[in-house]
Design an enzyme around this catalytic site. Structure first.
Site, short mmCIF file in Angstrom:
data_model
loop_
_atom_site.label_atom_id
_atom_site.label_comp_id
_atom_site.label_asym_id
_atom_site.label_seq_id
_atom_site.Cartn_x
_atom_site.Cartn_y
_atom_site.Cartn_z
N GLY A 208 10.35 -1.07 2.86
CA GLY A 208 9.42 0.02 2.57
C GLY A 208 8.01 -0.35 2.98
N SER A 209 7.05 0.28 2.33
CA SER A 209 5.66 0.11 2.74
C SER A 209 5.09 -1.23 2.27
CB SER A 209 4.82 1.24 2.13
OG SER A 209 4.89 1.16 0.73
N ALA A 210 4.04 -1.67 2.96
CA ALA A 210 3.39 -2.93 2.58
C ALA A 210 2.80 -2.81 1.18
CB ALA A 210 2.29 -3.26 3.59
N GLY A 213 5.62 -3.31 -1.23
CA GLY A 213 6.13 -4.68 -1.08
C GLY A 213 5.20 -5.70 -1.73
N GLU A 231 10.81 -6.29 3.66
CA GLU A 231 10.76 -5.76 5.03
C GLU A 231 9.77 -4.61 4.99
OE1 GLU A 231 12.51 -7.76 6.74
OE2 GLU A 231 13.76 -8.52 5.12
N CYS A 265 9.28 1.64 11.44
CA CYS A 265 8.37 0.55 11.12
C CYS A 265 7.90 -0.14 12.39
CB CYS A 265 9.06 -0.45 10.20
SG CYS A 265 10.60 -1.06 10.85
P1 NAD Z 1 7.96 3.10 -0.01
O1 NAD Z 1 7.35 1.75 -0.04
O2 NAD Z 1 7.15 4.23 -0.47
O3 NAD Z 1 9.30 3.11 -0.90
C1 NAD Z 1 10.37 2.24 -0.65
C2 NAD Z 1 11.24 2.14 -1.90
O4 NAD Z 1 10.51 1.47 -2.94
C3 NAD Z 1 11.64 3.49 -2.47
O5 NAD Z 1 12.97 3.40 -2.90
C4 NAD Z 1 10.68 3.67 -3.64
O6 NAD Z 1 11.18 4.50 -4.67
C5 NAD Z 1 10.55 2.25 -4.14
N1 NAD Z 1 9.32 1.98 -4.89
C6 NAD Z 1 8.14 2.63 -4.82
N2 NAD Z 1 7.22 2.02 -5.62
C7 NAD Z 1 7.86 0.97 -6.20
C8 NAD Z 1 7.44 -0.08 -7.08
N3 NAD Z 1 6.19 -0.15 -7.54
N4 NAD Z 1 8.33 -1.02 -7.44
C9 NAD Z 1 9.59 -0.99 -6.94
N5 NAD Z 1 10.04 -0.03 -6.10
C10 NAD Z 1 9.18 0.93 -5.74
O7 NAD Z 1 8.48 3.30 1.49
P2 NAD Z 1 8.94 4.66 2.22
O8 NAD Z 1 7.75 5.54 2.32
O9 NAD Z 1 10.17 5.17 1.60
O10 NAD Z 1 9.34 4.13 3.66
C11 NAD Z 1 8.46 4.03 4.74
C12 NAD Z 1 7.92 2.64 4.84
O11 NAD Z 1 8.98 1.71 5.03
C13 NAD Z 1 6.99 2.43 6.04
O12 NAD Z 1 5.90 1.65 5.63
C14 NAD Z 1 7.85 1.66 7.03
O13 NAD Z 1 7.12 0.89 7.94
C15 NAD Z 1 8.66 0.81 6.12
N6 NAD Z 1 9.89 0.35 6.77
C16 NAD Z 1 10.03 -0.99 7.02
C17 NAD Z 1 11.17 -1.44 7.69
C18 NAD Z 1 11.39 -2.88 7.99
O14 NAD Z 1 12.55 -3.25 8.15
N7 NAD Z 1 10.38 -3.72 8.11
C19 NAD Z 1 12.12 -0.53 8.09
C20 NAD Z 1 11.95 0.82 7.79
C21 NAD Z 1 10.83 1.26 7.12
C1 SIN Z 2 12.88 0.78 11.58
O1 SIN Z 2 13.65 0.05 10.93
O2 SIN Z 2 12.05 1.56 11.02
C2 SIN Z 2 12.93 0.75 13.06
C3 SIN Z 2 13.88 -0.21 13.63
C4 SIN Z 2 13.67 -0.17 15.10
O3 SIN Z 2 13.75 0.90 15.69
O4 SIN Z 2 13.35 -1.22 15.67
#
Ligand code: NAD
Ligand code: SIN
Length: 472
Positions: A208-210, A213, A231, A265
């Site tokens: 998810g988002s930084a 994380g 991630e 991402c």
């Molecule tokens: P998000 O961080 O908003 O949410 C991810 C998950 O975390 C959700 O299930 C959410 O309910 C949960 N969550 C939210 N707040 C929380 C907390 N305080 N404690 C525990 N869990 C919590 O991410 P999103 O908006 O669903 O996804 C998009 C993001 O994911 C983008 O930043 C994208 O770059 C990233 N992403 C990373 C990868 C990777 O492999 N590096 C791949 C895909 C997406």
């Molecule tokens: C993603 O996990 O958000 C992208 C993976 C990729 O396309 O490299």
């Protein structure tokens, strides 16, 4: 007892309600996982592998329905949703191989000193927190390796894509893996927080988002015993240097920046271009982007990209575009809402070379910033001007320049004449800085799903004392 909250999910492309379900009870789900995992961990590896192979068959049986559900809930085109389902199935054999290669058993016999053995044990109960952009493929990328290693798994899908999460868990439950070993937890950030903090959860596998994380990392700072794989996002650079292949460069740029409506991402966020090539490259990128079809998942002809996930995200993106514009950015292609009531936005390109302070944030949508530079070292410095470090790509240049680029760029994925996105599940996948905590996923997911145990072993005790003893 208070009634459970209801979560409702809507189709981004139509606004129609798609799914509704009740928030789960974290304590109850964790207790069930705790009870179930020991028998699962003790079952033979061959049994666990057989069952995940059956999971792949279950996905195959439902592949059309599953792809349609992904397309409806995320808004991504049907052709792309199909590739996500294929990735889910392909991940099974990759994970079986990764388990053997990364965490398998090794035994070294020596006649005098017995044998030295390296084996791996599962952690216990693993919480998987999923994002919305790949609601099946990315959680699955944690779940399969965790299950093969002998862990119980609780999936909390994104609150924006619960239906896909529910379907994924249903497919796991159908293949014969005991129900308590793979469970679904419906909910939002509150349930995510409760799961992360739960004393009976042994590991947190987060995509998810930084921002989130880092919050998880902070929360678990005093619990070194809990394995945490983060991630996260990126602010990924793509550098275009001397190349006569302008049309190919433009295709790589458009693919990197706008696939999945920029909701990857690894999407290219910053295009760094040599000044002498700027007009030609940007002209070609703009005309290719003008031809790009934005549409609903099942439209004919098929769209290149769909809407972003919801109206709030579309609003944030258009506001970010206006922010860049009013702080020194020069629009090359405006970001517009294509439907007032639905989150379709046009892919946008903005030159931010003149901006004094470019915000180092991940703008998770079809928004590409362009920066003009005159020197290759300046291009590398510009590419590294970020706290993130997920992916980077050089388009053009010669082998020496690519070597310099590779050696100096801070990122977990560094490509040459290839897009920044579209990473393979058969390779490690992860970033540094704000992009990850050095626990890469994909092929290396096996590493964080089990811990090594080293043993020296003899069937009978055999020892004699050495120096420092008196008489006999
Ligand atoms: P998000 O961080 O908003 O949410 C991810 C998950 O975390 C959700 O299930 C959410 O309910 C949960 N969550 C939210 N707040 C929380 C907390 N305080 N404690 C525990 N869990 C919590 O991410 P999103 O908006 O669903 O996804 C998009 C993001 O994911 C983008 O930043 C994208 O770059 C990233 N992403 C990373 C990868 C990777 O492999 N590096 C791949 C895909 C997406
Ligand atoms: C993603 O996990 O958000 C992208 C993976 C990729 O396309 O490299």
């Amino acid at each position: 007892m208070a009634a459970a909250q209801t979560l409702v999910s809507f189709e981004p492309a139509t606004g129609a309600e798609l799914w509704r379900g009740e928030h789960g009870n974290v304590d109850r789900i964790v207790a069930t996982a705790r009870k179930s995992w020991a028998a699962w961990a003790a079952s033979p590896l061959a049994t666990r592998i057989e069952l995940v192979r059956r999971f792949s068959n279950e996905v195959l049986k439902d592949q059309q329905e599953f792809a349609e559900l992904i397309a409806r809930e995320t808004g991504k085109p049907m052709w792309e949703a199909r590739t996500e389902v294929e990735a889910v199935m392909a991940k099974v054999e990759i994970s079986v191989r990764a388990y053997a290669e990364r965490t398998g058993q090794r035994k070294l016999d020596s006649a005098l000193q017995g044998s030295a053995a390296l084996r791996h044990k599962p952690h216990g109960v693993m919480a998987v927190l999923g994002p919305y952009n790949f609601p099946a493929h990315l959680p699955n990328g944690h779940m399969l390796p965790a299950l093969i290693a002998g862990n119980a798994v609780i999936l909390k899908p994104s609150e924006k894509t619960p239906a896909v999460g529910a379907k994924l868990v249903e497919l796991f439950n159908r293949c014969g893996i005991p129900e308590g070993v793979v469970q679904l937890l419906i909910g939002g950030p509150e349930e995510g927080k409760a799961l992360v903090a739960h004393p009976d959860v042994n590991g947190v596998l987060f995509t998810g988002s930084a921002q989130v994380g880092i919050a998880i990392n902070r929360k678990l700072a005093t619990e070194p015993g809990k394995i945490v794989a983060l991630e996260m996002g990126g602010n990924n650079p793509m550098v275009v240097w001397d190349t006569p292949k302008i049309a190919d460069a433009a295709a790589l740029i458009v693919q990197s920046a706008f696939t999945t409506a920029g909701q990857r991402c690894t999407a290219a966020r910053r295009l760094i271009v040599k000044d002498t090539m700027y007009d030609e490259v940007i002209g070609e990128v703009r005309s290719l982007t003008d031809r790009l079809i934005v549409g609903a998942p099942f439209d004919e002809p098929a769209p290149f990209m769909g809407p972003v996930i919801d109206n709030a995200t579309a609003d944030q993106l258009t506001e970010s575009f206006l922010y860049l514009l009013s702080n020194g950015g020069k629009a090359i292609r405006h970001m517009r809402r294509l439907r007032e009531d639905l989150p379709f936005v046009s892919p946008a390109i903005i030159d931010t070379t003149a901006m004094a302070d470019r915000p180092d944030v991940e703008l998770f949508g079809p928004l590409l910033q362009v920066i003009k530079v005159s020197d290759f070292d300046e291009a590398i410095a510009e590419a590294n001007r970020t706290r993130f470090g997920l992916s980077a790509s050089l388009v053009g240049g010669n082998p020496q320049q690519y070597n310099r680029f590779w050696a100096n760029i801070r990122a977990g994925i560094v490509n040459w004449n290839r897009p920044t996105n579209g990473a393979s599940s058969a390779a490690p996948f992860g970033g540094i800085g704000f992009s990850g905590n050095h626990r890469p996923a994909a092929f290396y997911a096996a590493d964080y799903c089990a811990y090594p145990v080293t043993s020296t072993e003899m069937e009978q005790p055999r020892a004699s004392v050495g120096v420092g003893f008196k008489g006999s």
